[in-house]
Design an enzyme around this catalytic site. Structure first.
Site, short mmCIF file in Angstrom:
data_model
loop_
_atom_site.label_atom_id
_atom_site.label_comp_id
_atom_site.label_asym_id
_atom_site.label_seq_id
_atom_site.Cartn_x
_atom_site.Cartn_y
_atom_site.Cartn_z
N LYS A 1 0.16 -1.14 -0.66
CA LYS A 1 -0.21 -0.19 0.25
C LYS A 1 0.89 1.07 -0.06
O LYS A 1 0.40 2.24 -0.70
CB LYS A 1 -0.80 -0.16 1.59
CG LYS A 1 -1.79 1.78 1.32
CD LYS A 1 -2.45 0.63 2.63
CE LYS A 1 -1.35 1.43 3.92
NZ LYS A 1 -1.20 3.40 4.59
N ARG B 1 -4.45 10.45 4.44
CA ARG B 1 -3.62 11.66 4.87
C ARG B 1 -2.20 11.36 3.00
O ARG B 1 -2.15 12.17 2.72
CB ARG B 1 -2.87 10.83 5.75
CG ARG B 1 -0.92 11.96 5.90
CD ARG B 1 -0.54 10.89 7.07
NE ARG B 1 0.53 12.04 6.98
CZ ARG B 1 0.85 13.25 7.39
NH1 ARG B 1 0.02 14.19 7.73
NH2 ARG B 1 2.44 13.58 7.17
N LEU C 1 7.14 19.57 6.80
CA LEU C 1 8.57 19.11 6.23
C LEU C 1 8.32 19.23 4.72
O LEU C 1 9.54 19.37 3.61
CB LEU C 1 9.55 17.88 6.73
CG LEU C 1 9.97 17.92 7.70
CD1 LEU C 1 10.36 16.23 8.57
CD2 LEU C 1 11.05 18.78 8.35
N ARG D 1 -8.39 -0.95 4.95
CA ARG D 1 -7.68 0.17 3.95
C ARG D 1 -6.42 0.48 3.32
O ARG D 1 -5.35 -0.14 2.35
CB ARG D 1 -6.96 1.94 5.18
CG ARG D 1 -8.51 2.91 5.34
CD ARG D 1 -8.28 3.58 5.97
NE ARG D 1 -6.86 4.64 5.40
CZ ARG D 1 -6.08 5.34 5.75
NH1 ARG D 1 -6.25 5.00 7.37
NH2 ARG D 1 -5.12 5.14 5.59
C1 EPZ Z 1 4.25 7.32 5.54
O1 EPZ Z 1 3.50 7.37 6.76
C2 EPZ Z 1 3.35 5.55 5.90
N1 EPZ Z 1 2.16 6.11 5.38
C3 EPZ Z 1 2.86 5.25 7.44
O2 EPZ Z 1 2.09 4.36 7.50
C4 EPZ Z 1 4.46 5.00 8.54
O3 EPZ Z 1 3.42 5.02 9.64
C5 EPZ Z 1 4.95 6.18 8.48
O4 EPZ Z 1 5.57 6.45 6.53
C6 EPZ Z 1 6.76 6.07 9.00
O5 EPZ Z 1 7.00 4.59 8.76
C7 EPZ Z 1 2.59 5.95 3.64
O6 EPZ Z 1 3.24 5.50 3.12
C8 EPZ Z 1 1.07 6.15 2.72
P1 EPZ Z 1 6.39 10.36 7.91
P2 EPZ Z 1 3.90 9.07 6.31
O7 EPZ Z 1 5.85 11.42 7.07
O8 EPZ Z 1 5.02 9.63 5.64
C9 EPZ Z 1 6.46 13.29 10.94
C10 EPZ Z 1 0.79 2.71 7.45
O9 EPZ Z 1 -0.28 2.22 8.83
N2 EPZ Z 1 6.66 14.30 10.25
O10 EPZ Z 1 7.54 9.45 8.06
O11 EPZ Z 1 2.62 10.53 6.53
C11 EPZ Z 1 5.50 12.90 11.83
O12 EPZ Z 1 4.24 13.61 12.69
C12 EPZ Z 1 0.84 3.98 8.34
O13 EPZ Z 1 0.58 1.92 6.28
C13 EPZ Z 1 6.34 16.12 10.63
O14 EPZ Z 1 7.57 16.25 12.21
O15 EPZ Z 1 4.89 9.56 7.60
C14 EPZ Z 1 5.89 11.07 12.27
O16 EPZ Z 1 6.10 11.32 13.94
C15 EPZ Z 1 0.21 5.03 9.40
N3 EPZ Z 1 6.69 16.40 9.75
C16 EPZ Z 1 6.80 11.76 11.96
O17 EPZ Z 1 8.23 13.07 11.46
C17 EPZ Z 1 6.69 16.37 8.36
O18 EPZ Z 1 6.35 17.34 7.96
C18 EPZ Z 1 6.76 10.58 10.90
O19 EPZ Z 1 5.81 10.39 9.94
C19 EPZ Z 1 6.31 15.03 7.64
C20 EPZ Z 1 6.40 14.26 8.88
#
Ligand code: EPZ
Length: 425
Positions: free
Chosen positions: A22, A93, A126, A403
Site C-alpha cells: 500500500k 492522509r 517538512l 484500508r
Molecule cells: C508513512 O507515513 C506511512 N504511510 C505510514 O504508514 C508510516 O507509519 C510512516 O510513513 C512511518 O514509516 C504511507 O506511506 C502512506 P512520516 P508518513 O512523514 O509519510 C513527523 C500505515 O499504517 N513528521 O515518515 O505520514 C510525523 O508527525 C501508515 O500504513 C513531521 O513532523 O510518515 C511522524 O511523527 C501509518 N513533519 C514522523 O515524522 C512532516 O512534515 C514520521 O512521519 C512530516 C512528518
C-alpha cells in the site's frame, strides 16, 4: 456497521501470498501526475486507500483503466484541477503525496490540511520546507485549513534540503517535485524505506535522473519532461510482518510467498530473539513457532532500517502471549499506543509510562472481548489477539483494516483461522 468476529483458532498452518505494498502503490500512483503519457502500475492491492487515491487523481484529470485485476493503467493528458478534494483528503492522509508531482507538472497545488489521526498530529511542515527550498511560494490559510503552493515565474529550482526527521512522505513529495526542477536537488537525512527506492525506480523509468535513493542523501538532476512507464509495486513488508506474527502468536507455521526478506530483516531478527524459527527459502519465508518455548524481547521502533512503527501494535499483541515482560518504545509517532486500551480489555495488563513507552507483562491467556480498531495496524493487532484469545473477539471500526490489508479475513481463513466479517460495508 461491519465487524470482524474472531474465535480461538489454534495454530495457523499453510501458505499465504503477500500483496503489493500500500505504502508503495500510493506514491507510485501520485507520481503519474508528472507525465501526460500512459503509466501502468502492476501488483496493485484491492484496498480502500487505493480507491481513494484513484478518485483524487480522476478529479485532477486522470483517465484510469482498472478493468484488469491488480493493474492500473493511468494517464493525465491535462490537469483540470489542482485542488485536493477536502473529503477525500480527510479520508486519506496520503493524498498529500500528490502535492509534489502537481507542483512540478502544473506549477500550483491547493490542499486542505490533512487532519491528524489517532496516531499523531501528522504535520506537513517538512513537505512545505522542501517545496520552499525548491523556490515555491507557500501560503497557509489556517482559517480555511488550506495550504497553497505555487512556483515562481522561473519555475522550480533545485537546491539542498535537510529533513529534520527522515519523513517518508516528505522525502517522496520532494523527490517527485525535484524530478522536473531546474538543476540539482539533494535531499539530506532522507527516509531510506524500500518504498522510497521503489518510487525512485519508477521515476527513473519515466526518465527522471535520481541517484542513491535508499540512502540518507538522494541526488536528483532535474529534466524537462517525463514519459510513461510500466512498473510493478514491491510486496508489502508490513503485511509480511503481520503474517510472521500471525504464525508466532498462534504457535503455528506459515510459508509467506512473494515477500522480500531484505525488507523485513528487523522484524525477523526480533522474532528470532523470541525463539521463533524463520527460514528464508527460494519459495518464500517459512516461519515456525510450533512446540517451542517462546520468550519476551524489548522493541524500539525507528525509521528504516530500524523496526518499523507499523509493526509495533501487531508485535505488542504477540508479546502479551509469551513468557516474560517486554518494554515497547515508540519513537516515530507521538500517540501510537491506542491499541493498549483495547488489548487490556482482553486481559493483557499493559501499562504505559507515557505515550512513548509501554510495559507488557507477558504470559497472558487473553480472553475475547468487544474491541475496536484504532488505526490500520492496531486493527490487525486485535485480529491477531483474537486468534489466541478464549471465546469470541468482536472487532469494530474495521474500515481501518480494510484500508491497508487486502482480503485479510480470507487470507487468515485459508490458514485455518476461525474468523468472519459481518454487517454491511
Ligand atoms: C508513512 O507515513 C506511512 N504511510 C505510514 O504508514 C508510516 O507509519 C510512516 O510513513 C512511518 O514509516 C504511507 O506511506 C502512506 P512520516 P508518513 O512523514 O509519510 C513527523 C500505515 O499504517 N513528521 O515518515 O505520514 C510525523 O508527525 C501508515 O500504513 C513531521 O513532523 O510518515 C511522524 O511523527 C501509518 N513533519 C514522523 O515524522 C512532516 O512534515 C514520521 O512521519 C512530516 C512528518
Amino acid at each position: 456497521m461491519a465487524k470482524i468476529l474472531v474465535n480461538n483458532s489454534g495454530p495457523l498452518h499453510g501458505e499465504v501470498k503477500v500483496s503489493g505494498a500500500k505504502n508503495s502503490v500510493l506514491p507510485l500512483l501520485a507520481a503519474t501526475i508528472l507525465t501526460d503519457k500512459l503509466c501502468v502500475i502492476e501488483d496493485v492491492p484491492n484496498l480502500a486507500d487505493v480507491s481513494v487515491m484513484k478518485e483524487i487523481l480522476k478529479k485532477y484529470g486522470a483517465k484510469i483503466d482498472d478493468s484488469e485485476d491488480g493493474v492500473i493503467k493511468i494517464n493525465t493528458p491535462e490537469i483540470i484541477s489542482c485542488v485536493g478534494d477536502k473529503d477525500l483528503v480527510q479520508e486519506m492522509r496520503a493524498s498529500i503525496f500528490t502535492m509534489g508531482p502537481m507542483l512540478a507538472r502544473y506549477g500550483k497545488t491547493v490542499m486542505p490540511l490533512p487532519g491528524g489521526c489517532t496516531i499523531g498530529k501528522r504535520p506537513i511542515d517538512l513537505h512545505l520546507k522542501g517545496f520552499r527550498a525548491l523556490g515555491a511560494k507557500v501560503t497557509e490559510d489556517r482559517e480555511n485549513e488550506l495550504v497553497t503552493v505555487e512556483v515562481g515565474p522561473e519555475g522550480l529550482k533545485g537546491d539542498a534540503i535537510y529533513l529534520d526527521f527522515p519523513s517518508v512522505g516528505a522525502t517522496e513529495n520532494i523527490l517527485m517535485a525535484a524530478t522536473l526542477a531546474k538543476g540539482t536537488t539533494i535531499i539530506e537525512n532522507a527516509a531510506k524505506e524500500p518504498e522510497i527506492i521503489d518510487l525512485a525506480n519508477q521515476l527513473n523509468k519515466m526518465g527522471a535522473k535520481i541517484k542513491s535513493a535508499g540512502t540518507d542523501m538522494i541526488r536528483i538532476e532535474g529534466v524537462e519532461k517525463l514519459s510513461g512507464c510500466v512498473h510493478e509495486a514491491i510486496p508489502d513488508r508490513i503485511e509480511t510482518g503481520t503474517f510472521l506474527l500471525a504464525a508466532a502468536i498462534t504457535r503455528g507455521d506459515i510459508l509467506i510467498k512473494n515477500a522480500i526478506p531484505g525488507h523485513v530483516r528487523p522484524i525477523m531478527a526480533k522474532l528470532k530473539e523470541c525463539n521463533v524459527d524463520i527460514d528464508v527459502r527460494p519459495e518464500g519465508i517459512y516461519v515456525d513457532a510450533r512446540d517451542r518455548e517462546l520468550v519476551a524481547t524489548d522493541l524500539k521502533t525507528l525509521p528504516y532500517p530500524g523496526l518499523p512503527t507499523d509493526i509495533q501494535s501487531p508485535f505488542m499483541a504477540f508479546l502479551t502471549t509469551v513468557k516474560g515482560s517486554s518494554v515497547v518504545r515508540e519513537t516515530v509517532f507521538e500517540n501510537r499506543f491506542m491499541h493498549v486500551v483495547e488489548l487490556n480489555r482482553m486481559g493483557a495488563d499493559i501499562t504505559t509510562e507515557n505515550s512513548r513507552e509501554a510495559r507488557v507483562p507477558g504470559g497472558k491467556k487473553l480472553h475475547g472481548a468487544k474491541v475496536r480498531a484504532t488505526d490500520l495496524r492496531a486493527g490487525a493487532a486485535m485480529v491477531l489477539a483474537g486468534l489466541v484469545a478464549s471465546g469470541t473477539t468482536e472487532i469494530s471500526e474495521i474500515f481501518h483494516i480494510e484500508r491497508g490489508y487486502e482480503d485479510f479475513v480470507g487470507k487468515l481463513k485459508s490458514l485455518g483461522a476461525d474468523i468472519m466479517r459481518t454487517g454491511e460495508n
